[in-house]
Design a protein around this motif. Structure first.
Motif, PDB file in Angstrom:
ATOM      1  N   LYS A   1      25.044  46.016  90.386  1.00  0.00           N
ATOM      2  CA  LYS A   1      24.226  46.588  89.316  1.00  0.00           C
ATOM      3  C   LYS A   1      25.073  47.322  88.297  1.00  0.00           C
ATOM      4  CE  LYS A   1      20.367  49.704  88.323  1.00  0.00           C
ATOM      5  NZ  LYS A   1      19.334  50.623  88.866  1.00  0.00           N
ATOM      6  N   HIS A   2      26.172  47.919  88.747  1.00  0.00           N
ATOM      7  CA  HIS A   2      27.010  48.714  87.849  1.00  0.00           C
ATOM      8  C   HIS A   2      28.262  47.968  87.391  1.00  0.00           C
ATOM      9  CE1 HIS A   2      24.987  52.752  88.027  1.00  0.00           C
ATOM     10  NE2 HIS A   2      24.310  52.064  88.950  1.00  0.00           N
ATOM     11  N   GLY A   3      28.226  46.642  87.476  1.00  0.00           N
ATOM     12  CA  GLY A   3      29.245  45.859  86.787  1.00  0.00           C
ATOM     13  C   GLY A   3      30.261  45.114  87.606  1.00  0.00           C
ATOM     14  N   ALA A   4      30.164  45.140  88.938  1.00  0.00           N
ATOM     15  CA  ALA A   4      31.153  44.424  89.742  1.00  0.00           C
ATOM     16  C   ALA A   4      31.024  42.920  89.571  1.00  0.00           C
ATOM     17  CB  ALA A   4      30.998  44.791  91.221  1.00  0.00           C
ATOM     18  N   LYS A   5      32.152  42.272  89.455  1.00  0.00           N
ATOM     19  CA  LYS A   5      32.176  40.812  89.403  1.00  0.00           C
ATOM     20  C   LYS A   5      32.318  40.220  90.797  1.00  0.00           C
ATOM     21  CE  LYS A   5      34.553  36.827  87.399  1.00  0.00           C
ATOM     22  NZ  LYS A   5      33.338  36.294  86.743  1.00  0.00           N
ATOM     23  N   ALA A   6      33.018  40.917  91.676  1.00  0.00           N
ATOM     24  CA  ALA A   6      33.279  40.375  93.011  1.00  0.00           C
ATOM     25  C   ALA A   6      33.217  41.477  94.056  1.00  0.00           C
ATOM     26  CB  ALA A   6      34.644  39.693  93.057  1.00  0.00           C
ATOM     27  N   ILE A   7      32.792  41.089  95.243  1.00  0.00           N
ATOM     28  CA  ILE A   7      32.793  41.953  96.419  1.00  0.00           C
ATOM     29  C   ILE A   7      33.626  41.259  97.489  1.00  0.00           C
ATOM     30  CG2 ILE A   7      31.420  42.976  98.269  1.00  0.00           C
ATOM     31  CD1 ILE A   7      30.953  44.333  95.608  1.00  0.00           C
ATOM     32  N   MET A   8      34.586  41.985  98.067  1.00  0.00           N
ATOM     33  CA  MET A   8      35.422  41.454  99.131  1.00  0.00           C
ATOM     34  C   MET A   8      34.936  41.961 100.480  1.00  0.00           C
ATOM     35  SD  MET A   8      37.053  41.526  96.207  1.00  0.00           S
ATOM     36  CE  MET A   8      38.420  40.879  95.263  1.00  0.00           C
ATOM     37  N   PHE A   9      34.906  41.061 101.466  1.00  0.00           N
ATOM     38  CA  PHE A   9      34.591  41.430 102.845  1.00  0.00           C
ATOM     39  C   PHE A   9      35.907  41.503 103.623  1.00  0.00           C
ATOM     40  CE2 PHE A   9      30.574  39.624 101.436  1.00  0.00           C
ATOM     41  CZ  PHE A   9      29.631  40.459 102.016  1.00  0.00           C
ATOM     42  N   ALA A  10      36.337  42.726 103.931  1.00  0.00           N
ATOM     43  CA  ALA A  10      37.593  42.927 104.661  1.00  0.00           C
ATOM     44  C   ALA A  10      37.296  43.437 106.067  1.00  0.00           C
ATOM     45  CB  ALA A  10      38.472  43.924 103.915  1.00  0.00           C
ATOM     46  N   ASN A  11      38.106  43.022 107.016  1.00  0.00           N
ATOM     47  CA  ASN A  11      38.012  43.493 108.406  1.00  0.00           C
ATOM     48  C   ASN A  11      36.702  43.080 109.093  1.00  0.00           C
ATOM     49  OD1 ASN A  11      40.561  44.955 108.294  1.00  0.00           O
ATOM     50  ND2 ASN A  11      39.487  46.412 106.980  1.00  0.00           N
ATOM     51  N   PHE A  12      36.251  41.870 108.807  1.00  0.00           N
ATOM     52  CA  PHE A  12      35.114  41.270 109.508  1.00  0.00           C
ATOM     53  C   PHE A  12      35.577  40.048 110.316  1.00  0.00           C
ATOM     54  CE2 PHE A  12      32.968  43.596 106.151  1.00  0.00           C
ATOM     55  CZ  PHE A  12      31.770  44.007 106.714  1.00  0.00           C
ATOM     56  N   ALA A  13      36.817  40.056 110.791  1.00  0.00           N
ATOM     57  CA  ALA A  13      37.443  38.836 111.281  1.00  0.00           C
ATOM     58  C   ALA A  13      37.043  38.428 112.696  1.00  0.00           C
ATOM     59  CB  ALA A  13      38.966  38.964 111.206  1.00  0.00           C
ATOM     60  N   ASP A  14      36.459  39.323 113.506  1.00  0.00           N
ATOM     61  CA  ASP A  14      36.068  38.885 114.851  1.00  0.00           C
ATOM     62  C   ASP A  14      34.708  38.177 114.781  1.00  0.00           C
ATOM     63  OD1 ASP A  14      34.067  40.862 114.752  1.00  0.00           O
ATOM     64  OD2 ASP A  14      35.235  42.285 115.930  1.00  0.00           O
ATOM     65  N   ALA A  15      34.309  37.567 115.880  1.00  0.00           N
ATOM     66  CA  ALA A  15      33.073  36.772 115.882  1.00  0.00           C
ATOM     67  C   ALA A  15      31.860  37.610 115.504  1.00  0.00           C
ATOM     68  CB  ALA A  15      32.877  36.130 117.257  1.00  0.00           C
ATOM     69  N   GLY A  16      31.790  38.822 116.044  1.00  0.00           N
ATOM     70  CA  GLY A  16      30.672  39.686 115.710  1.00  0.00           C
ATOM     71  C   GLY A  16      30.683  40.090 114.247  1.00  0.00           C
ATOM     72  N   GLY A  17      31.863  40.348 113.717  1.00  0.00           N
ATOM     73  CA  GLY A  17      31.984  40.726 112.318  1.00  0.00           C
ATOM     74  C   GLY A  17      31.599  39.603 111.374  1.00  0.00           C
ATOM     75  N   LEU A  18      32.001  38.382 111.691  1.00  0.00           N
ATOM     76  CA  LEU A  18      31.640  37.232 110.863  1.00  0.00           C
ATOM     77  C   LEU A  18      30.129  37.032 110.841  1.00  0.00           C
ATOM     78  CD1 LEU A  18      34.486  34.789 111.932  1.00  0.00           C
ATOM     79  CD2 LEU A  18      34.122  35.693 109.621  1.00  0.00           C
ATOM     80  N   ASP A  19      29.481  37.235 111.977  1.00  0.00           N
ATOM     81  CA  ASP A  19      28.029  37.085 112.002  1.00  0.00           C
ATOM     82  C   ASP A  19      27.352  38.228 111.252  1.00  0.00           C
ATOM     83  OD1 ASP A  19      25.655  35.607 113.127  1.00  0.00           O
ATOM     84  OD2 ASP A  19      25.270  37.619 113.928  1.00  0.00           O
TER      85      ASP A  19
END
Length: 545
Positions: free
Chosen positions: A390-408
């Motif tokens: 809403k305040h202007g971001a073009k991209a959002i990065m998902f960091a540290n979601f690399a395990d199976a639970g995090g990916l889900d």
């Protein structure tokens, strides 16, 4: 280009250094079935991105490194992937060879799946792989004079120009190697980070080897930074009398001066008073020189590359130590700014601050941190993304979601974001509802919270229907400050001499800053401080080194 020459410098003797980037041969594999990522309904320049982050630590340990996670992230709705390009994985040692095989493979596969690629070039090196890229003397040092150690890695001093040049050369190699992908529209942006936590900044914490605990610190107090600061002060004040008047001190010579905070009992002493502001400004100028040099290396390879500065934060309490309060100046020649907001940070304020201080059309980005994702919760992540968009971001990065639970967990967050319609909305143009202004000197003194800037922003935001607010920074400390300049007597390699009766070859140099010089001759001798080498008597005439 403005450069800061520094302490201990290597003199390299060699007639020719040829770097051969060989052709990578990848065995035929089962074709990858392209996945439907997004139906584009907005112009490319206004498209939003959800991006999966992989740090690529251990990149060349297996042929399909991290691939199942990357593929899952794309299948779950990510339309871009940020790949780290670790200097210490591509080149395990300074003598090479380079190993690009797995990185090439990752990029090709991501492109086949229809997603964009971002490259985060990391120029720190893990403990044990520093090799001869820099010595302990030329590594980043804390305010206690300790060689910085952080998350099993080392960080070189930005004041040590020889290593800055080596890092910049690696950045150039990466940019040239993937220029064809850039031409085909596959590369979203390129970033360069220098800290062991994959951010572009001075490290604000340090640890002890083989221990996990870290403590807050200020960097960099390496010999190159101390000597560079003295030279910069001489340029700014001309005489020690003028400096004493400005600082309220009584130095007899500039050579008595150490940067504020050196060996202090408390880290904030580094930025007290006029002396502290000068130290902050000098650190900024050194960092800006590094940003400009690496940006030029990227754009010289292909001028169409987008370059994004990735900072941990530009407004939190650590930002004064990170050296990122002046992010506006860092972004002058780049194409965007990304920050890594913690889940409980004020994301609307964060995006308003960045957007207000970079040119229209440049990109604003935020990172969602998956550490402790189950504790943080789906609502908090979804809210962070919605507020950022809403305040202007073009991209959002998902960091540290690399395990199976995090990916889900990431999949569930993406489903919520898509259901809210953000990915089908263009990045909007803004007409802010009000303005808050602040000087950089004030931020160095008291930060955003104590100076009342966050409270002023909140008041305007609430009074004007929760609309974006303009926050402008006057970088007053930088306006009349001298740039970082090289020493007047730069180190130069002269022609060596040879005693034909003994076979002793002696290296000759001129200039330098008085610190230790190391020498190296291809095929003749390894790195060392002795300025001589002995030619073997059995060598035939005409051998070229």
């Amino acid at each position: 280009m403005v450069r800061l020459f520094s302490a201990s410098t290597r003199a390299l003797l060699g007639c020719l250094l040829a770097v051969l980037l060989g052709t990578v041969v990848v065995q035929a594999e089962k074709p990858i079935r392209p996945q439907k990522v997004l139906t584009k309904v907005v112009p490319e320049e206004q498209q939003r991105y959800l991006m999966y982050v992989t740090y690529n630590s251990g990149l060349n340990s297996e042929s399909d490194f991290e691939w199942s996670k990357i593929e899952t992230a794309i299948q779950n709705g990510c339309n871009a992937v940020e790949l780290s390009v670790p200097w210490d994985e591509i080149y395990l040692t300074r003598s090479g060879p380079a190993n690009w095989t797995i990185l090439d493979k990752q990029i090709d596969r991501i492109v086949q799946l229809g997603a964009k690629v971002a490259l985060r070039i990391n120029v720190h090196r893990v403990y044990g792989r520093v090799d001869t890229y820099w010595t302990e003397e030329n590594g980043a040092h804390t305010y206690k004079g300790e060689y910085l150690y952080k998350q099993n890695a080392r960080q070189f001093s930005l004041g040590y120009q020889p290593t800055v040049d080596l890092a910049s050369d690696f950045v150039s190699q990466v940019a040239k190697r993937y220029s064809a992908h850039q031409q085909q529209g596959h590369i979203l942006f390129v970033a360069v980070t220098n800290s062991p936590i994959f951010e572009q900044e001075y490290s604000a914490t340090s640890g002890i080897i083989y221990q996990s605990a870290e403590s807050s610190t200020v960097t960099d107090y390496s010999s190159s930074m101390i000597n560079g600061f003295r030279a910069w002060l001489a340029t700014k004040y001309t005489t020690v009398t003028a400096l004493n008047t400005a600082w309220g001190r009584n130095y007899a010579s500039l050579y008595e001066i150490y940067p504020p905070g050196y060996m202090a009992s408390e880290i904030y002493e580094a930025f007290y008073g006029k002396a502290g502001k000068d130290w902050y400004t000098f650190r900024h100028k050194v960092h800006k020189s590094f940003v400009d040099q690496t940006t030029q290396a990227i754009k010289s390879a292909n001028s169409t590359y987008k370059v994004v500065n990735e900072h941990g934060s530009v407004f939190d309490d650590f930002s004064i130590f990170r050296g990122t309060l002046g992010f506006k100046d860092y972004a002058q020649n780049t194409d965007g700014v990304k920050v890594n907001d913690a889940p409980d940070y004020p994301h609307r304020f964060s995006m308003d601050l960045i957007r207000s201080n970079i040119a229209a059309g440049k990109w604003v980005m935020n990172e969602v941190d998956g550490i402790g994702y189950a504790r943080v919760g789906l609502d908090a992540y979804t809210e962070q993304i919605a507020q950022s968009f809403k305040h202007g971001a073009k991209a959002i990065m998902f960091a540290n979601f690399a395990d199976a639970g995090g990916l889900d967990y990431m999949r569930q967050v993406i489903q919520r974001v898509q259901a809210q319609g953000w990915m089908n909305q263009p990045v909007p143009d803004f007409a802010p509802s009000g303005t808050v202004s602040v000087k950089l000197s004030k931020l160095v003194e008291s930060g955003y919270n104590q100076s009342g800037i966050t409270a002023q922003w909140s008041q305007i935001y609430n009074q004007n229907g929760n609309q974006p607010v303009r926050i402008t920074i006057d970088e007053d400390l930088l306006s009349d400050a001298p740039t970082v300049a090289p020493p007047a007597n730069a180190l130069t390699m002269l022609a060596p001499t040879v005693d034909c009766s003994t076979g002793v070859l002696t290296f000759k140099t001129s200039g330098g800053d008085g610190t230790t010089i190391e020498y190296f001759a291809v095929g003749l001798r390894p790195w060392g401080t002795s300025p001589t080498a002995t030619l073997a008597s059995w060598l035939p005439d005409g051998v070229i080194y």
